[in-house]
Design a protein around this motif. Sequence first.
Motif, short mmCIF file in Angstrom:
data_model
loop_
_atom_site.label_atom_id
_atom_site.label_comp_id
_atom_site.label_asym_id
_atom_site.label_seq_id
_atom_site.Cartn_x
_atom_site.Cartn_y
_atom_site.Cartn_z
N ARG A 117 0.84 -1.21 0.00
CA ARG A 117 0.00 0.00 0.00
C ARG A 117 0.86 1.25 0.00
NH1 ARG A 117 -3.44 -2.46 4.55
NH2 ARG A 117 -1.56 -1.81 5.62
N VAL A 118 0.34 2.29 -0.67
CA VAL A 118 1.05 3.56 -0.66
C VAL A 118 0.79 4.26 0.67
CG1 VAL A 118 1.33 5.80 -1.82
CG2 VAL A 118 0.75 3.75 -3.15
N VAL A 119 1.85 4.67 1.34
CA VAL A 119 1.70 5.35 2.63
C VAL A 119 2.55 6.63 2.62
CG1 VAL A 119 1.16 3.32 4.03
CG2 VAL A 119 3.54 3.90 3.56
N VAL A 120 2.17 7.58 3.45
CA VAL A 120 2.95 8.81 3.59
C VAL A 120 3.21 9.05 5.07
CG1 VAL A 120 3.08 11.28 3.10
CG2 VAL A 120 1.82 9.77 1.54
N ILE A 131 -5.03 9.40 -0.79
CA ILE A 131 -4.32 8.51 0.11
C ILE A 131 -4.13 9.20 1.46
CG2 ILE A 131 -2.16 7.22 0.49
CD1 ILE A 131 -2.15 7.96 -2.89
N PRO A 132 -4.87 8.77 2.49
CA PRO A 132 -4.68 9.40 3.80
C PRO A 132 -3.24 9.28 4.26
CG PRO A 132 -6.65 8.01 3.79
CD PRO A 132 -5.90 7.73 2.51
N LYS A 133 -2.64 10.40 4.65
CA LYS A 133 -1.28 10.38 5.19
C LYS A 133 -1.35 9.96 6.66
CE LYS A 133 -0.24 14.35 2.19
NZ LYS A 133 0.30 15.74 2.07
N ASP A 134 -0.22 9.70 7.26
CA ASP A 134 -0.22 9.36 8.69
C ASP A 134 -0.90 10.47 9.50
OD1 ASP A 134 1.12 7.10 8.00
OD2 ASP A 134 3.02 7.63 8.96
N SER A 135 -0.72 11.72 9.07
CA SER A 135 -1.32 12.83 9.81
C SER A 135 -2.85 12.74 9.83
CB SER A 135 -0.88 14.18 9.23
OG SER A 135 -1.21 14.28 7.85
#
Length: 482
Positions: free
Chosen positions: A393-396, A457-461
């Motif tokens: 999965r794409v993550v930020v 894409i929801p970021k960690d923030s």
Amino acid sequence: MTESTERRFPENFVWGSATAAYQIEGAVNEGGRGPSIWDTYCHTPGRTRNGETGDVAADHYHRWREDIALMKELGLQAYRLSISWSRVQPGGTGPLNPEGVRFYRDLLDALLEAGIEPVVTLYHWDLPQELQDTGGWVNRETAYAFAEYARHMARELGTRVTTWTTLNEPWCSAYLGYASGVHAPGHTDPAEALAAAHHLNLAHGLAASAIRDELGDDTPVSITLNLHVTRPADAERAADLEAAHRVDLVGNHIFLGPLLDGSYPTALLDLTRHITDWSFVQTGDLALIRQRIDVLGVNYYSTNYVRQLAPGEEPSGDSGGHGAGAASPWVALDDVEFLPSEPPLTAMGWNIEPEGLHELLTALDNAYDGLPLMVTENGAAFEDEPTTDAQGRVVVHDEQRIDYIARHLDAVAQAIEDGADVRGYFVWSLMDNFEWARGYSKRFGIVRVDYDTLERIPKDSARWYAEVVRTGIVRVPSTASS
Ligand code: GBH
């Protein structure tokens, strides 16, 4: 393990995120929308980074259902959006565009249905082009046109909106639009900027009256300002203190004065007398502008440091990021140097000073006797890179943004502790978007937008913020981050 303190927010504190029409909608030629000054500006070569435009932006016009679902999934309680004037009234005056009105009606209905409170701004910089063709904000008639538009929106959308916000950051509309020229319509004329500021104030007052005329005197009205927290380069130097005071006049009191005190400060009129005689202020205007404000929206990002230049002395740096050679937005302040920002900086080159927000909120609370406040924008752009996790999965991992927001929420909590009536907080922004003259290079979102696929894409923030909203608790790192 890093030390941290815990901040608990009041039960009824409103948690949300914010966007603006031109920055996210796209679909500029669809649904009967008319052109705005930002369409014109972006399509003029040399104005925005790489000639980027809001033509597609985050394609929110087509993806709003998905965006609302995402907000709901994150548990956000409120959503601050703006209405594109030229989408609902293409010419700025004259007939409404039913398809545009329907777009916002459906959007508001879906938000309400998802249990998300819509916080609506009528003007986030996108003036219908036809009104620019007759002078834009330099022409007094634009203020009357705005009031008519506000009246229409009150009539069409009235039951769906609890608080009406007239303008977002008139400072930017007036000074970036007409003095430094880095925003639409791109003029560089200080006299125009001051006339624009007055007509924006007038537009606010006339619109507030029109809305209450339609919906009742108790209808809550608000305006959002970007107030400047300005510090002297040398706090011991009287001339620097005096320079900071003048920035406060030109940047803040040109709006706060008429809106909340009922007049322009004499010192501001005197300071700018060589630029304009202020004859655009007509008898009765000040009474029209000073309408009851139920909550003041505050947008906060960073602070400024200023130094008084000696006669003939040139500023040393690029004067606080206006850009080398670019005209200054700070009219009548040629003898004031804006120091280059000191690290830590965001990707915008703005300094990170959460204490400025605490200071600003408490100063407003003191000056305006408990006036309800709302942080309608706060957030940061960082160079966050997407990566792929073990599941593909794409993550930020945007720790810097989490840190920025946590520290600013700590500042808000301190202001509340000191007695300020701060009702809510809106992170800028829900998603990456068109960052005006800086185009798509600067990402403020807690949700990443992939500009090739337009995927969200929801970021960690975003996950972190969802937890803050759910619990009303923020854990603030007590050691400085790098
Ligand atoms: C807000 O404006 C806008 O409302 C929003 O649309 C935008 O995307 C967001 O912030 C991020 O930029 O004092 O001239 O040296 C921000 C207003 C005005 C804040 C200029 C920083 C510093 C430059 N900005 N200011 S200056």
